[in-house]
Scaffold this motif. Structure first.
Motif, PDB file in Angstrom:
ATOM      1  N   THR A  24       0.837  -1.198   0.000  1.00  0.00           N
ATOM      2  CA  THR A  24       0.000   0.000   0.000  1.00  0.00           C
ATOM      3  C   THR A  24       0.873   1.249   0.000  1.00  0.00           C
ATOM      4  OG1 THR A  24      -1.810  -1.145   1.111  1.00  0.00           O
ATOM      5  CG2 THR A  24      -1.795   1.263   1.273  1.00  0.00           C
ATOM      6  N   GLU A  25       1.916   1.243   0.836  1.00  0.00           N
ATOM      7  CA  GLU A  25       2.839   2.377   0.892  1.00  0.00           C
ATOM      8  C   GLU A  25       3.572   2.564  -0.434  1.00  0.00           C
ATOM      9  OE1 GLU A  25       5.350   1.325   4.170  1.00  0.00           O
ATOM     10  OE2 GLU A  25       3.778   1.702   5.656  1.00  0.00           O
ATOM     11  N   LEU A  26       4.053   1.471  -1.016  1.00  0.00           N
ATOM     12  CA  LEU A  26       4.757   1.563  -2.302  1.00  0.00           C
ATOM     13  C   LEU A  26       3.832   2.052  -3.406  1.00  0.00           C
ATOM     14  CD1 LEU A  26       6.977  -1.641  -2.202  1.00  0.00           C
ATOM     15  CD2 LEU A  26       7.742   0.731  -2.025  1.00  0.00           C
ATOM     16  N   ASP A  27       2.612   1.540  -3.419  1.00  0.00           N
ATOM     17  CA  ASP A  27       1.638   1.967  -4.418  1.00  0.00           C
ATOM     18  C   ASP A  27       1.423   3.473  -4.333  1.00  0.00           C
ATOM     19  OD1 ASP A  27      -0.348   1.681  -6.465  1.00  0.00           O
ATOM     20  OD2 ASP A  27      -1.881   1.732  -4.903  1.00  0.00           O
ATOM     21  N   ALA A  28       1.252   3.989  -3.122  1.00  0.00           N
ATOM     22  CA  ALA A  28       1.024   5.419  -2.943  1.00  0.00           C
ATOM     23  C   ALA A  28       2.245   6.223  -3.376  1.00  0.00           C
ATOM     24  CB  ALA A  28       0.675   5.720  -1.489  1.00  0.00           C
ATOM     25  N   THR A  29       3.439   5.756  -3.013  1.00  0.00           N
ATOM     26  CA  THR A  29       4.672   6.455  -3.371  1.00  0.00           C
ATOM     27  C   THR A  29       4.883   6.487  -4.878  1.00  0.00           C
ATOM     28  OG1 THR A  29       5.697   5.834  -1.270  1.00  0.00           O
ATOM     29  CG2 THR A  29       7.183   6.456  -3.053  1.00  0.00           C
ATOM     30  N   ILE A  30       4.698   5.360  -5.524  1.00  0.00           N
ATOM     31  CA  ILE A  30       4.893   5.278  -6.977  1.00  0.00           C
ATOM     32  C   ILE A  30       3.817   6.075  -7.708  1.00  0.00           C
ATOM     33  CG2 ILE A  30       4.890   3.714  -8.968  1.00  0.00           C
ATOM     34  CD1 ILE A  30       6.079   1.585  -6.975  1.00  0.00           C
ATOM     35  N   SER A  31       2.577   5.906  -7.286  1.00  0.00           N
ATOM     36  CA  SER A  31       1.465   6.612  -7.939  1.00  0.00           C
ATOM     37  C   SER A  31       1.633   8.120  -7.851  1.00  0.00           C
ATOM     38  CB  SER A  31       0.126   6.209  -7.315  1.00  0.00           C
ATOM     39  OG  SER A  31      -0.125   4.846  -7.557  1.00  0.00           O
ATOM     40  N   ALA A  32       2.166   8.609  -6.732  1.00  0.00           N
ATOM     41  CA  ALA A  32       2.360  10.046  -6.550  1.00  0.00           C
ATOM     42  C   ALA A  32       3.406  10.603  -7.503  1.00  0.00           C
ATOM     43  CB  ALA A  32       2.755  10.340  -5.106  1.00  0.00           C
ATOM     44  N   ARG A  33       4.296   9.760  -7.985  1.00  0.00           N
ATOM     45  CA  ARG A  33       5.375  10.211  -8.879  1.00  0.00           C
ATOM     46  C   ARG A  33       5.036  10.041 -10.357  1.00  0.00           C
ATOM     47  NH1 ARG A  33      10.849   7.801  -6.758  1.00  0.00           N
ATOM     48  NH2 ARG A  33      11.607   9.071  -8.481  1.00  0.00           N
ATOM     49  N   LEU A  34       3.993   9.276 -10.657  1.00  0.00           N
ATOM     50  CA  LEU A  34       3.581   9.079 -12.043  1.00  0.00           C
ATOM     51  C   LEU A  34       2.745  10.265 -12.514  1.00  0.00           C
ATOM     52  CD1 LEU A  34       2.577   5.301 -12.075  1.00  0.00           C
ATOM     53  CD2 LEU A  34       4.463   6.348 -13.316  1.00  0.00           C
ATOM     54  N   PRO A  35       2.759  10.538 -13.813  1.00  0.00           N
ATOM     55  CA  PRO A  35       1.889  11.594 -14.323  1.00  0.00           C
ATOM     56  C   PRO A  35       0.422  11.223 -14.110  1.00  0.00           C
ATOM     57  CG  PRO A  35       2.970  10.421 -16.130  1.00  0.00           C
ATOM     58  CD  PRO A  35       3.538   9.880 -14.856  1.00  0.00           C
ATOM     59  N   PRO A  36      -0.467  12.226 -14.059  1.00  0.00           N
ATOM     60  CA  PRO A  36      -1.889  11.965 -13.764  1.00  0.00           C
ATOM     61  C   PRO A  36      -2.538  10.913 -14.638  1.00  0.00           C
ATOM     62  CG  PRO A  36      -1.456  14.310 -13.766  1.00  0.00           C
ATOM     63  CD  PRO A  36      -0.196  13.628 -14.241  1.00  0.00           C
TER      64      PRO A  36
END
Length: 113
Positions: free
Chosen positions: A96-108
């Motif tokens: 869950t933490e990794l998903d949030a971290t990666i998703s925050a860095r990807l373009p919308p």
């Protein structure tokens, strides 16, 4: 097998190793010694991955790679047990933490190109 079934089997085999070590050596491995054994297994795994990628010659082929991956999983399951870590919960939380971290860095739109 579920993660819980894998954990139970890993602990059962670990307990057998403890019994064997008590019988043959009069002592069991400490958690630190077990971790050092795992580090050695990870080194063996690294060599087998290199062989799988054609960068190295290592005997055993695919069967050795499968064995070492299973051996490393066994060590992780036993270490989690010996340190009282609920691996299933820790895995979910970490993903869950990794998903949030990666998703925050990807373009919308999610497309990195």
């Amino acid at each position: 097998m579920s993660l819980e079934e894998l954990r139970r089997e890993a602990v059962r085999i670990h307990d057998q190793y403890d019994a064997l070590n008590r019988y043959e050596r009069g002592r069991v491995w400490t958690r630190e010694e077990f971790m050092l054994g795992f580090v050695g297994d990870v080194g063996d795994l690294a060599k087998l991955v290199m062989a799988e990628e054609g960068a190295r010659d290592v005997p055993g082929g695919r069967a050795a790679l499968e064995h070492e991956l299973a051996d490393c999983l066994w060590s992780v399951l036993v270490l989690a047990h010996r340190y009282g870590v609920d691996l299933e919960e820790a895995f979910r939380r970490t993903m869950t933490e990794l998903d949030a971290t990666i998703s925050a860095r990807l373009p919308p739109d999610g497309d990195p190109s």
